[in-house]
Design a protein around this motif. Structure first.
Motif, mmCIF file in Angstrom:
data_model
loop_
_atom_site.group_PDB
_atom_site.id
_atom_site.type_symbol
_atom_site.label_atom_id
_atom_site.label_comp_id
_atom_site.label_asym_id
_atom_site.label_seq_id
_atom_site.Cartn_x
_atom_site.Cartn_y
_atom_site.Cartn_z
ATOM 1 N N LEU A 1 2.033 9.564 -5.650
ATOM 2 C CA LEU A 1 2.682 10.849 -5.414
ATOM 3 C C LEU A 1 3.653 11.194 -6.528
ATOM 4 O O LEU A 1 3.660 12.315 -7.039
ATOM 5 C CB LEU A 1 3.450 10.799 -4.089
ATOM 6 C CG LEU A 1 2.677 11.186 -2.846
ATOM 7 C CD1 LEU A 1 3.597 11.180 -1.664
ATOM 8 C CD2 LEU A 1 2.073 12.552 -3.020
ATOM 9 N N PHE B 1 1.808 12.320 -9.531
ATOM 10 C CA PHE B 1 1.388 13.715 -9.439
ATOM 11 C C PHE B 1 2.564 14.656 -9.650
ATOM 12 O O PHE B 1 2.453 15.665 -10.358
ATOM 13 C CB PHE B 1 0.761 13.984 -8.068
ATOM 14 C CG PHE B 1 -0.727 13.936 -8.101
ATOM 15 C CD1 PHE B 1 -1.443 15.051 -8.493
ATOM 16 C CD2 PHE B 1 -1.411 12.792 -7.748
ATOM 17 C CE1 PHE B 1 -2.815 15.006 -8.525
ATOM 18 C CE2 PHE B 1 -2.773 12.740 -7.780
ATOM 19 C CZ PHE B 1 -3.484 13.856 -8.172
ATOM 20 N N ALA B 2 3.705 14.292 -9.028
ATOM 21 C CA ALA B 2 4.880 15.158 -9.137
ATOM 22 C C ALA B 2 5.314 15.275 -10.588
ATOM 23 O O ALA B 2 5.585 16.377 -11.081
ATOM 24 C CB ALA B 2 6.021 14.610 -8.280
ATOM 25 N N LEU C 1 -3.753 10.449 1.609
ATOM 26 C CA LEU C 1 -3.649 9.013 1.375
ATOM 27 C C LEU C 1 -3.170 8.246 2.588
ATOM 28 O O LEU C 1 -3.569 7.112 2.796
ATOM 29 C CB LEU C 1 -2.713 8.745 0.190
ATOM 30 C CG LEU C 1 -3.217 9.217 -1.156
ATOM 31 C CD1 LEU C 1 -2.191 8.952 -2.216
ATOM 32 C CD2 LEU C 1 -4.508 8.522 -1.505
ATOM 33 N N ILE D 1 -1.643 15.640 -0.779
ATOM 34 C CA ILE D 1 -2.056 14.316 -1.267
ATOM 35 C C ILE D 1 -1.511 13.223 -0.358
ATOM 36 O O ILE D 1 -2.202 12.253 -0.033
ATOM 37 C CB ILE D 1 -1.576 14.114 -2.715
ATOM 38 C CG1 ILE D 1 -2.260 15.122 -3.621
ATOM 39 C CG2 ILE D 1 -1.918 12.736 -3.197
ATOM 40 C CD1 ILE D 1 -1.697 15.111 -5.001
ATOM 41 N N LEU E 1 2.778 17.464 -12.528
ATOM 42 C CA LEU E 1 2.911 18.900 -12.264
ATOM 43 C C LEU E 1 4.226 19.425 -12.826
ATOM 44 O O LEU E 1 4.265 20.500 -13.428
ATOM 45 C CB LEU E 1 2.829 19.162 -10.759
ATOM 46 C CG LEU E 1 1.439 18.958 -10.164
ATOM 47 C CD1 LEU E 1 1.491 19.070 -8.660
ATOM 48 C CD2 LEU E 1 0.474 19.982 -10.709
ATOM 49 N N PHE F 1 5.003 22.411 -15.646
ATOM 50 C CA PHE F 1 5.670 23.677 -15.358
ATOM 51 C C PHE F 1 7.129 23.700 -15.759
ATOM 52 O O PHE F 1 7.804 24.671 -15.494
ATOM 53 C CB PHE F 1 5.560 23.994 -13.867
ATOM 54 C CG PHE F 1 4.150 24.102 -13.434
ATOM 55 C CD1 PHE F 1 3.288 24.946 -14.098
ATOM 56 C CD2 PHE F 1 3.673 23.357 -12.382
ATOM 57 C CE1 PHE F 1 1.979 25.035 -13.731
ATOM 58 C CE2 PHE F 1 2.363 23.448 -12.000
ATOM 59 C CZ PHE F 1 1.516 24.289 -12.673
ATOM 60 N N LEU G 1 -18.947 21.079 4.425
ATOM 61 C CA LEU G 1 -19.771 19.913 4.104
ATOM 62 C C LEU G 1 -19.080 18.624 4.522
ATOM 63 O O LEU G 1 -19.690 17.749 5.162
ATOM 64 C CB LEU G 1 -20.005 19.925 2.596
ATOM 65 C CG LEU G 1 -21.196 19.180 2.079
ATOM 66 C CD1 LEU G 1 -22.422 19.649 2.821
ATOM 67 C CD2 LEU G 1 -21.364 19.467 0.619
ATOM 68 N N ALA H 1 -24.251 24.187 -0.317
ATOM 69 C CA ALA H 1 -23.452 23.660 0.788
ATOM 70 C C ALA H 1 -24.089 24.049 2.116
ATOM 71 O O ALA H 1 -24.262 23.209 3.013
ATOM 72 C CB ALA H 1 -22.022 24.191 0.701
ATOM 73 N N GLY I 1 -16.941 26.090 1.539
ATOM 74 C CA GLY I 1 -18.214 25.379 1.552
ATOM 75 C C GLY I 1 -18.006 23.874 1.551
ATOM 76 O O GLY I 1 -18.640 23.138 2.306
ATOM 77 N N LYS J 1 0.820 -1.193 0.000
ATOM 78 C CA LYS J 1 0.000 0.000 0.000
ATOM 79 C C LYS J 1 0.862 1.254 0.000
ATOM 80 O O LYS J 1 0.626 2.195 -0.759
ATOM 81 C CB LYS J 1 -0.879 -0.023 1.249
ATOM 82 C CG LYS J 1 -2.214 0.663 1.041
ATOM 83 C CD LYS J 1 -3.101 0.353 2.226
ATOM 84 C CE LYS J 1 -3.808 1.591 2.666
ATOM 85 N NZ LYS J 1 -4.282 1.481 4.033
ATOM 86 N N ASN J 2 1.926 1.205 0.837
ATOM 87 C CA ASN J 2 2.807 2.362 0.912
ATOM 88 C C ASN J 2 3.466 2.658 -0.415
ATOM 89 O O ASN J 2 3.527 3.807 -0.852
ATOM 90 C CB ASN J 2 3.886 2.122 1.964
ATOM 91 C CG ASN J 2 3.521 2.823 3.254
ATOM 92 O OD1 ASN J 2 2.643 3.682 3.250
ATOM 93 N ND2 ASN J 2 4.181 2.454 4.325
ATOM 94 N N ILE K 1 1.072 4.331 -2.654
ATOM 95 C CA ILE K 1 0.939 5.756 -2.375
ATOM 96 C C ILE K 1 2.093 6.530 -2.971
ATOM 97 O O ILE K 1 1.913 7.583 -3.587
ATOM 98 C CB ILE K 1 0.857 5.968 -0.857
ATOM 99 C CG1 ILE K 1 -0.462 5.439 -0.333
ATOM 100 C CG2 ILE K 1 0.974 7.440 -0.510
ATOM 101 C CD1 ILE K 1 -0.519 5.355 1.158
ATOM 102 N N PHE K 2 3.297 5.942 -2.846
ATOM 103 C CA PHE K 2 4.460 6.622 -3.419
ATOM 104 C C PHE K 2 4.331 6.762 -4.916
ATOM 105 O O PHE K 2 4.667 7.795 -5.490
ATOM 106 C CB PHE K 2 5.740 5.861 -3.067
ATOM 107 C CG PHE K 2 6.396 6.396 -1.841
ATOM 108 C CD1 PHE K 2 6.910 7.691 -1.838
ATOM 109 C CD2 PHE K 2 6.487 5.644 -0.685
ATOM 110 C CE1 PHE K 2 7.496 8.204 -0.716
ATOM 111 C CE2 PHE K 2 7.080 6.153 0.435
ATOM 112 C CZ PHE K 2 7.589 7.433 0.430
ATOM 113 N N LEU L 1 5.818 28.915 -7.051
ATOM 114 C CA LEU L 1 5.320 27.748 -7.791
ATOM 115 C C LEU L 1 5.824 26.458 -7.156
ATOM 116 O O LEU L 1 5.053 25.513 -6.939
ATOM 117 C CB LEU L 1 5.793 27.845 -9.245
ATOM 118 C CG LEU L 1 5.145 26.910 -10.235
ATOM 119 C CD1 LEU L 1 3.693 27.278 -10.379
ATOM 120 C CD2 LEU L 1 5.818 27.001 -11.567
ATOM 121 N N LEU M 1 1.723 18.183 -3.032
ATOM 122 C CA LEU M 1 2.166 16.805 -2.783
ATOM 123 C C LEU M 1 1.981 16.435 -1.317
ATOM 124 O O LEU M 1 1.538 15.324 -1.001
ATOM 125 C CB LEU M 1 3.627 16.644 -3.204
ATOM 126 C CG LEU M 1 3.878 16.765 -4.709
ATOM 127 C CD1 LEU M 1 5.329 16.551 -5.020
ATOM 128 C CD2 LEU M 1 3.032 15.777 -5.463
#
Lengths: 81, 164, 86, 232, 120, 123
Positions: free
Chosen positions: D11, D14-15, F26, F22, D18, D22, F98, D74, F94, D3-4, D7-8, F11, F19
């Protein structure tokens, strides 16, 4: 130049606070740290020439969301007796 | 009595509005007057602390005098705390003591407590009727009268003249 | 001359904020951290004033007013939560 | 363990995402076309000194309408979930407030309300606007509730303010369709002299309604949570 | 003339930031919560006050908002530290060993705990 | 040192904040911690958006005495990301409210804040 130094120091502070917010075992400290992240983020917005966003973040991110967190936490504590 | 309260709130709000806007156009002033009036009418029934204000030449004079005394004490207290912080051995002698106040007005008591919090090595921890519990960084005396004379009196004797 | 002095002051304020960060990380109890939070935000209020001077925009001071108000409110909320007054 | 590492992987994904977006971004040196149009012709077209306000209220006014609707939903769901029986006012053991806090809150609450109103009336001249002003007004209400917990806040009043300002917001938008160029067009009123408080057409009026609406919604959330604190 | 005022203002700003730094140092060095509040509030209040006052001397056109900020800080800062100290004493945050007296603790009987709040 | 711009620094801060958010979402088991992670994620995204709109050596898009009105196009930063972030922050509040209300409801049902105790849908 001075803006750069301020941005670096505030950025490092934000990251340290974010790590505390996620990893501290006391939830109250976590919420306070999340509020600090919001407050310092508003300084960053100010440096980025966005006073509108800075004002919103200061008013909402740190004030009202902290209040909501603490109301919920308080209710949970009360139900525990 | 009530009119005075509302008038006091109105004047305070109007002056804050002027300070915020920093300009004296006629339409800004009209909006300020209307807003302050509405807010002071709505809140006036609940906020009664301004009833205790006295509008007289004497009280204005003493308010200004109080401000000077207070600022001097503020600077003094900071130098004192700074000296203690910078001394390597940290010379402190803390404790919580009791003092008394003769002030009855809520406003006066709040100003007194705030002033005590900001001045030499003292911090108001609790307030209960006329007893103030004060945390001192350097306890002078545990006796209530001596402590009152040392900490509270210098502010109180001016505040009594303003708030009676 | 004036600008150099202001730069130095800004850097000193940043150092002060970093010192309070030490107390925030270490501070044995939660109220200790709350004091650190209070001092931190009030110091940043001065920093915002200096930023407004550096950018020479008066409008940034509006943000400072909101900031001062909200830091006060935050401390009071957490204190009331501690003493079960919420 | 598995699981760990999962998660890595997420991550790192995502890194990379992103960073890929950029990489090579080296700061803008000029505005793009759309922003340039807003910045150059905004002051004349809209008459608002604060260009962010011009974008929020006029150029992207429909976005704001949707945003206010989301906030309304909301708040409505929160109040639905936290429903308390009518008449169940404060019955819980609380520590009494300090007298100093009580006095200070009585002095500060009107000041905070005035400041909130200042923020949204001056939304077209200085930073701020309806959202910030509404948040500040809700904060004033919070200070009131913290200092005097037994205070009753009128739900009816909050609902009334909210619905009236919401309806007025939409009606102004429709009036823009009827009497001016389009929905939420601000030339319903004359633009006035640039930089004064009565300028920018209907923007100040819209911002007053947005501010009241946001303030009422946030106050609704806060009061619901406050009244739900009774034991069990 | 204006130049001299500016330099005085800059020196005041510097002095204010030094006070802020000393307050932070006190926050780190003091042994228990109450002493930390003492060092923290006093120094940060005066430091911010002096900084804003120096800015007032440098840019006199900004007087309105700066004066408002200064008054605001003088009202709110002591109130928040008082409320914090009261809460901390209530939840029995320990005082340091050097403490010589704690008269508030002795009189627990008169201390209103969990008092049912009265409707106004 | 030439490449070290203000917007690059913010940035990077924003990306790392995202990060961390997230990571918190998780790994944390406590429901309230998960919501905290969400708010951090939110703040990070906002910082990224505002830094993309920044233009070097320019000032806030609010015209007063210190901005030359005839040369607005060359003296202000991009107002559009700021306007978007403005609404995003309010919506974030909001959503947070919630989520916290749902946390409260879940706690009232099960008397637990641990995410591992909510495995009704596990297969």
């Amino acid at each position: 130049m001075i803006n750069l130094i301020i941005a670096i120091v505030i950025g490092v502070l934000i990251l340290i606070m974010a790590i505390i917010a996620v990893h501290h075992k006391n939830i109250v400290v976590g919420i306070i740290a999340a509020g600090v992240v919001s407050l310092f983020a508003s300084i960053l917005y100010l440096l980025l020439a966005a006073p509108d966003v800075a004002m919103t973040e200061a008013a909402i991110g740190s004030g009202l969301s902290t209040i909501i967190f603490f109301y919920v936490l308080n209710k949970i504590k009360r139900q525990n007796g | 009595m009530k009119v005075k309260n509302i008038a006091a709130i109105f004047l305070i709000l109007l002056s804050i509005w002027i300070l915020l806007n920093n300009q004296f156009q006629i339409e800004v002033m009209i909006i300020g007057v209307i807003l302050s009036f509405v807010i002071s009418i709505i809140m006036g029934s609940r906020i009664t602390v301004f009833n205790e204000l006295k509008f007289s030449f004497k009280s204005v004079f003493y308010t200004i005098w109080y401000l000077f005394v207070f600022l001097a004490e503020l600077v003094k207290s900071n130098l004192d705390v700074a000296r203690r912080v910078l001394t390597p051995s940290l010379p402190i002698n803390p404790g919580i003591i009791k003092t008394k106040t003769v002030l009855k007005s809520k406003m006066g008591r709040m100003i007194l407590a705030n002033s005590i919090t900001l001045t030499p090595g003292t911090l108001t921890v609790d307030i209960e009727d006329d007893i103030l519990y004060i945390h001192c960084i350097d306890v002078c005396c545990e006796d209530i009268d001596k402590a009152t004379a040392a900490i509270v009196d210098k502010f109180e004797k001016i505040l009594v003249k303003i708030y009676g | 001359m004036v600008n150099t002095l202001l730069f130095i002051s800004a850097i000193i304020i940043l150092l002060a904020i970093l010192l309070t960060l030490y107390r925030f990380i270490k501070g044995p109890t939660a109220p200790d951290r709350l004091v650190a939070f209070d001092v931190m935000t009030v110091s940043s209020l001065a920093l915002i004033g200096l930023i407004a001077k550096f950018s020479s925009r008066i409008i940034y001071l509006d943000v400072a007013i909101v900031y001062g108000l909200l830091s006060f409110l935050g401390v009071i909320i957490v204190s009331r939560y501690f003493e079960r007054g919420l | 363990m598995v699981k760990n590492s999962l998660i890595f992987i997420v991550l790192i994904g995502f890194a990379v995402l992103l960073a890929d977006l950029f990489v090579g971004f080296n700061g803008n040196t000029d505005l793009n076309t759309l922003a340039n149009h807003y910045a150059v012709s905004g002051p004349e077209e809209v008459g608002s000194a604060n260009l962010v306000t011009a974008v929020v209220i006029t150029y992207r006014g429909v976005d704001t309408l949707g945003e206010v609707t989301i906030l309304f939903l909301a708040a409505a769901i929160v109040s639905f979930l936290l429903k308390v029986e009518a008449g169940a006012s404060l019955n819980r053991k609380l520590r009494s407030t300090s007298e100093i806090l009580d006095t200070a809150s009585r002095i500060l609450v009107p000041v905070i309300f005035l400041f909130g109103i200042y923020v949204f009336i001056n939304g077209h001249l200085s930073p701020g606007g309806g959202f910030q002003g509404g948040a500040i007004i809700a904060s004033g209400l919070v200070l009131m509730l913290l200092a005097q917990p037994a205070k009753e806040v009128g739900h009816k009043l909050i609902t009334l303010v909210e619905s009236i300002s919401g309806i007025s917001f939409v009606l102004i938008g429709v009036a823009g369709v009827l009497f001016a160029a389009g929905f939420l067009d601000n030339k319903l009123l004359s633009l006035g002299k640039f930089g004064t408080i009565f300028s920018a057409g209907v923007i100040p009026i819209i911002y007053i309604f947005v501010g009241l609406k946001v303030g009422a919604e946030l106050s609704g959330i806060i009061t619901n949570l406050h009244e739900n604190q009774n034991e069990a | 003339m204006g130049n001299i005022l500016e330099i005085i203002g800059a020196v005041l700003v510097l002095l204010g930031s030094v006070f802020l730094f000393l307050g932070a140092l006190g926050l780190v060095r003091m042994p228990d919560l109450y002493n930390r509040i003492q060092a923290g509030t006093k120094a940060s209040t005066l430091g911010t006050f002096l900084t804003l006052f120096g800015l007032l001397l440098i840019i006199p056109e900004w007087w309105g908002k700066l004066v408002l900020l200064m008054t605001f800080i003088l009202i709110t800062n002591p109130v928040s530290s008082h409320v914090l100290a009261r809460a901390a004493h209530y939840i029995k945050i320990p005082l340091t060993d050097k403490t010589v007296a704690d008269l508030l603790n002795k009189e627990k009987t008169t201390y209103k705990v969990n008092e049912e709040i009265k409707n106004e | 040192m030439e490449n070290l711009n203000l917007e690059i620094i913010t940035l990077i801060t924003g990306v790392i904040l995202v990060l961390i958010g997230i990571w918190g979402l998780l790994t944390q088991k406590n429901l309230i911690k998960i919501v905290i992670g969400f708010t951090l994620f939110d703040t990070g995204i906002h910082i990224i958006m505002v830094s993309i709109g920044y233009v070097k050596n320019r000032t806030a898009p609010i015209i007063d005495q210190s901005v030359n009105i005839n040369d607005v196009g060359n003296s202000v930063v991009d107002p559009i990301p700021q306007a978007l972030v403005l609404t995003a922050i309010v919506i974030g509040l909001g959503v947070t409210a919630l989520m916290l209300t749902y946390v409260l409801k879940m706690y009232q049902k099960r008397k637990s804040l641990e995410i591992n105790n909510y495995n009704d849908l596990k297969w």
